[in-house]
Design an enzyme around this catalytic site. Structure first.
Site, short mmCIF file in Angstrom:
data_model
loop_
_atom_site.label_atom_id
_atom_site.label_comp_id
_atom_site.label_asym_id
_atom_site.label_seq_id
_atom_site.Cartn_x
_atom_site.Cartn_y
_atom_site.Cartn_z
N GLY A 653 19.35 1.28 28.13
CA GLY A 653 20.16 1.45 26.93
C GLY A 653 19.38 1.98 25.75
CE LYS A 656 16.92 10.64 30.80
NZ LYS A 656 16.90 12.02 31.35
CB VAL A 657 10.17 4.97 30.55
CG1 VAL A 657 8.66 4.83 30.63
CG2 VAL A 657 10.76 3.78 29.81
CG ASP A 767 15.36 -9.09 28.43
OD1 ASP A 767 16.12 -9.80 29.14
OD2 ASP A 767 15.44 -7.85 28.41
#
Length: 964
Positions: A653, A656-657, A767
């Site tokens: 979300g 990008k990597v 998280d």
């Protein structure tokens, strides 16, 4: 007062600069490298031609001479593959007493004998001289290299006998003396003299393509051996095959073809339950046709050109379901061929030429979809029953009655020799190649570059369909994964022209393309060549044992021919530079003395690491970082090839990597936020400052950031083996045995404990999930993704009241109900991860919650807590030592009340105790707990840590990995 301070500051800076200048002058004459090591390297430079151009000066370690690796001031490695070296290996090399790695492979100009003194390199672990032109006998002193684990002298011109002293090398793992001119018998021990039978820890005997004579000694093999590959093909061996080979239960590949062996095939071969490839072709074996039913996983069987007694087609062959390649040419078989043979699920090639087979050839209505070739030349086949859908199978019936008696008209296709050559070449990667200059080649990514080239040679592939693009795509992916995990500057690889040579080896042309520029430097070529010569790269299991023959790389961008510079030239240049620097220093001293405040301020501004920080944003000033740097947008654009899709390695979300590569070859993971998910400047700055303080081996490190041109990017270390989630699901191809899972658990727990207890300020991750635990090249766990993390100030030691965020299934119910976040919220999420490790299931699957399912199924009075139905099937057949305590720990972590949950420090201690119970060292980093290498069953691995491949904890300087 202010002017005095200014003059004083200027004076100090001038003095410091002058001292730096004199220190530089001193370093010209006083080298940091050990004097003895320097003398040896200068000796090598004198006898070798075409040494690297930067081999000048008196400090190889300090000046980073190409191909020279050091530990402190001592030379520990020389790796100069494919660099065009020529000359002889001087005996002076024996004086490098700390040398551990010597790799001079693929330099065809290197010749002459190996010096006897090479045995003095007592710390040598890797001696690799593949594809040179060394000759003469292998010195017996090589048996003194007590630490050696990789000895590769293949593809040279060595003569004489195999030194018996090699039997002294108790640590030897890989022994490759193939493709030389060695002669004489195979040495075995006699109580006084050592022999190869003593190498009980060695996995690889590669002696093919020599001139060895005599019989294979019965004593050579015994039940204590752990051999995987025994290759004696292409020699002049005689006598019987020793039945003791059947005692080596670990054996996977056996090639004794192209010798003059006689007698029968030993019945003991039926004990070789792990054998996948067996070639006994082109010998004088006799007696009854062997029954090899016990070798149930065999994929390639070649018994061609032997003198077995005439017999009907062996019925047992139709039950060998793993069989891909069956070669029984000229073996005196007679009678009809059973239709069931062609229904074997994996069968690709059947060669039954030059026998006495007769009747009707019928491949059946349900023949294998893999079937490519049935060669029945020169038999007595009188009829061929053509089946619908069989047109894709090449049937060859030349010199059979069915072809000899064909009426006038078109010649049937089965009476014409087929073209079985493969034109495979790695296709472009969703791009259109342009016109490259004649001296460059277009890569699969359509970039023109000077590729590093060579030949991959596979000695015993388990397939024969050379037109199967899927197989070669798997090999290409495996190569790229290996290069990336070893942080090599590779943009793409290209495979082409697969073909079988006269030895039934599979030859494939390889091109390796540089990343970020159109040429490799010497370091890049040497590191790539080392990964291939040292067997660091592990191909998919279907390809079997391999070696590489690299070409000389001639495209280094060095502005010259690479010829040596004389010491006098270096001194002249040094003197000239020194004089120039001295004049500049005098000028600089005057400048500093005049207007120091203004110049100091200007210099500080120019050298500020956050010169690109967007000051128009309400950011509260520059970030205060510890160990991270600011990257410009243009830098990251260059490092990612303009953020190409080929370098995209993940998305979510946030954006990008991308994978990026620094000019040094270091790999990066660049997290680029999309516009709608960007934080405000102040929040972004706070996150950067927080992450820059985090430094732990089990936490992904922040390398830097970018905050310009409307971009927000975080640059992390690249962690090559993906997420724990992908590993548990099987998506990444990593084999997750129970002991590996325990190792991953302790690593992740230590990372999280560090965040809670040692970070300054303490950090709540918020998280924790299996998708945010990454695995590095040695499967060491690293906690990642701090987008939701919260630091805890002194006033928030009990809890932080904040909006609920996290991932469903991992979310602490107490935090969800109260909106009060504590470290115990992370503990709850980690407990869910522990249950995920046990079950291999996602936290919520088909509406079922993993915590509830475990609690309902568990019965502590029964074996394995009665959890057999929920334990991951991938580990259910293992000895799950410590499972009960592991589940107890997980359930304590997911207690409904945060106060009842353990701290992460306590979690770490408990997992350490479980590891000790399982017989593992809780302080060992590597997941490899079985030695320097780890091997497992063969098959079709997609990953270097799959069950079907083996992990090599080898070393390449400077990133040396020590075995556990």
């Amino acid at each position: 007062m202010g002017s005095t301070a200014t003059i004083t500051a200027g004076h100090r800076i001038s003095v410091l600069l002058l001292l730096a200048f004199f220190a530089a002058l001193i370093s010209i004459t006083q080298a940091a490298t050990n004097g003895g090591d320097l003398s040896v390297l200068n000796s090598l430079k004198d006898v070798w031609s075409n040494t690297p151009p930067n081999w000048v000066g008196g400090d190889p370690c300090g000046d980073n001479w190409d191909g020279i690796g050091c530990n402190g001031n001592r030379v520990t490695s020389i790796t100069l593959s494919s660099t065009g070296l020529s000359g002889q290996l001087s005996g002076d090399i024996a004086s490098l007493s700390e040398l551990q790695i010597l790799d001079l492979s693929y330099n065809k100009g290197l010749r002459g004998n190996l010096p006897q003194s090479i045995g003095n390199l007592r710390k040598l672990t890797n001696l690799i001289l593949v594809g040179c032109r060394f000759s003469g006998p292998i010195p017996d002193s090589i048996g003194s290299l007590s630490r050696i684990n990789t000895l590769s002298l293949n593809s040279n011109g060595f003569t004489g006998t195999i030194p018996p002293s090699i039997g002294n090398l108790a640590s030897l793992y890989w022994l490759d003396l193939a493709d030389n001119q060695l002669e004489g018998s195979i040495p075995i021990s006699d109580g006084v003299t050592p022999g190869l039978d003593l190498l009980v820890n060695t996995k690889h005997f590669h002696f093919g393509k020599n001139q060895l004579t005599g019989s294979i000694p019965t004593k050579l093999f015994n039940s204590s051996m752990t051999l995987l590959h025994v290759l004696f093909d292409g020699n002049k061996l005689t006598g019987n095959i020793p039945p003791t080979l059947g005692q080596v239960s670990s054996l996977e590949v056996l090639r004794l073809d192209r010798n003059s062996l006689t007698g029968t095939v030993p019945r003991s071969f039926n004990n070789l339950a792990s054998l996948t490839e067996l070639s006994l072709s082109n010998n004088n074996l006799n007696g009854p046709f062997p029954n090899l039913t016990g070798t149930g996983v065999i994929t390639t069987l070649d018994l061609s050109n032997n003198s077995f007694s005439s017999s009907n087609f062996p019925s047992w062959l139709s039950s060998m379901e793993s069989l891909t390649t069956l070669m029984l040419e000229n073996t005196q078989l007679q009678g009809p061929v059973p239709t069931g043979l062609f229904s074997l699920p994996n069968i690709q090639t059947v060669n039954l030429a030059r026998n006495d087979l007769n009747g009707t050839l019928d491949i059946g209505p349900s023949h294998s979809s893999q079937l490519q070739l049935v060669d029945m030349q020169s038999n007595f086949i009188s009829n061929y029953r053509q089946r619908p859908g069989a047109n894709e199978v090449a049937i060859v019936l030349l010199r059979n009655p069915v072809c000899d008696e064909t009426p006038n008209g078109p010649t049937p296709s089965y009476c014409i020799p087929p073209d079985r050559s493969s034109k495979y070449t790695t296709p472009p990667n969703n791009c259109v190649p342009g016109n490259c200059p004649s001296n460059k080649t277009a890569s699969p990514n359509c970039a023109c570059a000077f590729a590093y080239t060579g030949l991959l040679v596979f000695r015993a592939p388990s397939f024969s369909d050379l037109g199967n693009a899927t197989i070669f795509t798997a090999l290409q992916k495996s190569l790229m994964d290996s290069f990336r995990s070893n942080q090599l500057p590779v943009d793409a690889v290209q495979l082409s022209n697969p073909r079988k040579d006269s030895s039934e080896y599979l030859d494939i042309d390889l091109k390796v393309f540089p990343y970020g520029q159109d040429y490799f430097n010497r370091s890049g070529v040497s590191r790539i060549a080392f990964a291939l010569s040292n067997q660091t790269f592990k191909p998919p299991g279907m390809f079997g044992p391999f070696f590489f023959l690299g070409d000389e790389y001639t495209h280094f961008d060095e502005g010259g021919s690479g010829s040596k510079k004389s010491a006098s030239t270096g001194l002249i240049i040094g003197a000239a530079v020194g004089g120039t620097v001295l004049v500049l220093l005098v000028i600089l001293a005057a400048v500093y003395a005049y207007g120091q405040k203004k110049k100091a301020r200007k210099a500080a501004e120019q050298s500020h690491p956050f010169a690109h920080w967007d000051a128009t944003e309400n950011t509260g000033g520059f970030p205060q970082l510890k160990g991270a740097r600011c990257f410009s947008f243009d830098e990251l654009k260059k490092y990612t090839n303009s953020f190409s899709d080929a370098n995209a390695i993940g998305s979510g979300g946030y954006g990008k990597v991308y994978r990026g590569v620094l000019p040094t070859g270091q790999l990066l993971a660049i997290k680029r936020a999309q516009r709608e998910s960007m934080q405000g400047g102040l929040e972004f700055k706070t996150e950067i400052e927080l992450l820059s303080r985090v430094h732990h081996k089990n936490v992904v490190s922040l390398v830097g950031f970018c905050f310009e041109q409307g971009e927000q990017m975080l640059i992390y270390e690249y962690v090559p083996n993906g997420t724990l989630s992908d590993a548990l699901s099987g998506k990444s191809g990593i084999s997750m045995e129970w002991t590996r899972r325990l190792k991953v658990a302790i690593g992740a727990a230590r990372g999280l404990a560090y965040l809670h207890e040692l970070a300054d300020p303490p950090i709540i991750h918020r998280d924790i999930k299996s998708a945010n635990i990454l695995l590095d090249d040695r499967l060491i766990a690293k906690v990642a993704d701090f987008g939701l993390s919260k630091p805890m100030s002194d006033s928030e030691k009990d809890h932080i009241t904040t909006q609920v965020k996290g991932t469903m299934g991992y979310l602490d119910p107490e935090y969800y109900m109260t909106q009060q976040l504590t470290e115990k919220s992370d503990v709850y999420s980690f407990g869910v991860v522990l249950l995920e490790i046990v079950t291999g299931r996602r936290p919520i699957e088909r509406g079922k919650y993993i915590v509830r399912e475990i609690k309902m199924a568990m019965d502590k009075t029964k074996s394995l807590y009665n959890l057999q139905t929920v334990i991951d099937p991938a580990i259910c057949n293992e000895s799950l030592k410590g499972l009960d305590k592991f589940v107890d720990l997980a359930l304590s972590c997911v207690h409904e009340s945060g106060a009842e949950r353990p701290s992460m420090g306590d979690v770490v201690k408990e997992i350490e105790f479980i590891l000790q119970q399982a017989g593992l060292n809780p302080n060992a980093d590597s997941v490899n707990t079985s030695g320097f290498y780890e091997e497992a069953e063969k098959g079709s691995p997609q990953h270097p840590y799959s069950k079907e491949s083996f992990e090599y904890s080898g070393a390449f300087p400077p990133s040396k990995v020590e075995p556990q």
